[in-house]
Design a protein around this motif. Structure first.
Motif, short mmCIF file in Angstrom:
data_model
loop_
_atom_site.label_atom_id
_atom_site.label_comp_id
_atom_site.label_asym_id
_atom_site.label_seq_id
_atom_site.Cartn_x
_atom_site.Cartn_y
_atom_site.Cartn_z
N HIS A 209 1.22 -1.21 -0.07
CA HIS A 209 0.18 -0.25 0.29
C HIS A 209 1.02 1.24 0.12
O HIS A 209 -0.02 2.58 0.08
CB HIS A 209 -1.20 0.14 1.01
CG HIS A 209 -2.00 -1.31 1.15
ND1 HIS A 209 -2.44 -1.53 -0.09
CD2 HIS A 209 -1.73 -1.73 2.21
CE1 HIS A 209 -3.56 -1.99 0.92
NE2 HIS A 209 -3.42 -3.18 1.74
N ARG B 91 -7.50 -6.80 10.87
CA ARG B 91 -7.81 -7.11 12.38
C ARG B 91 -7.18 -7.65 12.63
O ARG B 91 -7.65 -8.33 13.85
CB ARG B 91 -9.05 -7.69 11.42
CG ARG B 91 -10.48 -6.03 10.56
CD ARG B 91 -11.52 -6.85 9.82
NE ARG B 91 -12.37 -5.69 9.55
CZ ARG B 91 -13.31 -5.51 11.04
NH1 ARG B 91 -12.90 -5.68 12.11
NH2 ARG B 91 -13.81 -4.05 10.09
N VAL C 283 3.25 1.94 12.01
CA VAL C 283 2.25 1.38 12.55
C VAL C 283 2.79 0.56 13.10
O VAL C 283 4.19 0.25 13.01
CB VAL C 283 1.55 0.38 11.06
CG1 VAL C 283 0.40 -0.61 11.64
CG2 VAL C 283 1.38 1.05 10.33
N1 LIG Z 1 0.83 1.28 5.89
C1 LIG Z 1 0.33 1.42 5.64
N2 LIG Z 1 -0.07 2.69 4.95
C2 LIG Z 1 -0.76 2.37 4.06
N3 LIG Z 1 -2.19 2.12 4.22
C3 LIG Z 1 -2.57 1.15 4.93
C4 LIG Z 1 -1.10 0.59 5.43
N4 LIG Z 1 -2.06 -0.24 5.69
C5 LIG Z 1 -3.04 -0.71 5.32
N5 LIG Z 1 -3.11 0.18 5.12
C6 LIG Z 1 -4.76 1.07 4.34
O1 LIG Z 1 -5.53 -0.33 5.35
C7 LIG Z 1 -6.14 -1.00 4.83
C8 LIG Z 1 -6.50 -2.37 5.58
O2 LIG Z 1 -5.55 -2.81 5.43
P1 LIG Z 1 -5.04 -4.04 5.67
O3 LIG Z 1 -3.89 -5.16 5.90
O4 LIG Z 1 -6.53 -4.62 6.85
O5 LIG Z 1 -6.16 -5.11 4.46
P2 LIG Z 1 -5.67 -4.77 2.98
O6 LIG Z 1 -3.74 -5.01 2.81
O7 LIG Z 1 -6.09 -4.58 2.21
O8 LIG Z 1 -5.71 -7.19 3.09
P3 LIG Z 1 -4.68 -8.22 3.55
O9 LIG Z 1 -4.22 -7.76 4.36
O10 LIG Z 1 -5.72 -8.90 4.55
O11 LIG Z 1 -4.48 -8.61 2.35
C9 LIG Z 1 -5.54 -1.68 3.49
O12 LIG Z 1 -6.30 -1.79 1.83
C10 LIG Z 1 -5.11 0.23 2.91
O13 LIG Z 1 -5.94 0.41 2.51
#
Ligand SMILES: Nc1ncnc2c1ncn2[C@@H]1O[C@H](COP(=O)(O)OP(=O)(O)OP(=O)(O)O)[C@@H](O)[C@H]1O
Ligand SMILES: [Mg+2]
Length: 149
Positions: A62, A112, A132
């Motif tokens: 991301h 989550r 984070v």
């Molecule tokens: N370090 C980060 N910087 C920017 N946005 C982030 C970051 N970590 C997470 N996000 C945002 O938060 C959302 C949720 O993150 P999460 O890890 O729960 O899901 P995911 O990465 O989309 O899918 P998964 O981890 O289940 O493969 C992401 O889709 C992204 O938009």
């Protein structure tokens, strides 16, 4: 007590290790090995490694850390029973979030999972870089304090 206050408690007693990794997919495993090597006696090492993998995966997927030439950093802090893992990325357009889960969605469960296996988690920063942090504590007042965030 806030997460920041908690992590700043007794700084002289804290152990800290920090390493920067290239923003390449195989470096998620390298980051987990980094944590595992530093915390061999940690009673919740499995949770630490799971959360570390999810946070690094997010940095790679991301943020600009996952682009060519990108980097991310992992910092591990240990103060007694309290362990904090912080992943710093190079920023991106989105923010870490735990939106309501669509039961049929194939993604969106990483943070989550982090929330479920840590005592607390949080983030700071902006589109030029975010950190984070996941905190793990084996009971006691620190654990209660973070759960109250
Ligand atoms: N370090 C980060 N910087 C920017 N946005 C982030 C970051 N970590 C997470 N996000 C945002 O938060 C959302 C949720 O993150 P999460 O890890 O729960 O899901 P995911 O990465 O989309 O899918 P998964 O981890 O289940 O493969 C992401 O889709 C992204 O938009
Ligand atoms: Mg994710």
């Amino acid at each position: 007590m806030s997460l920041v206050t908690l992590l700043a408690a007794d700084p002289a007693a804290a152990q800290r290790w920090r390493r920067t990794f290239p923003g390449e997919p195989e470096q998620a495993a390298a980051a987990r090995r980094f944590a595992a090597a530093l915390l061999p006696d940690c009673p919740f090492l499995d949770d630490v490694l799971l959360a570390t993998g999810e946070m690094v995966g997010n940095a790679l997927r991301h943020t600009k850390s996952g682009r060519s030439g990108g980097r991310f950093a992992v910092e591990i802090r240990r103060t007694g029973d309290l362990i904090a893992v912080a992943v710093t990325d190079e920023g991106g357009p989105t923010e870490p979030a735990t939106p309501d889960a669509d039961p049929l969605a194939e993604s969106g469960r990483g943070l989550r999972t982090v929330s479920a296996c840590t005592t607390g988690w949080g983030w700071f920063g902006n589109e030029t870089g975010r950190t984070v942090t996941a905190v793990f504590a084996s009971g006691g007042p620190c654990g209660e304090a973070v759960r109250a965030l």
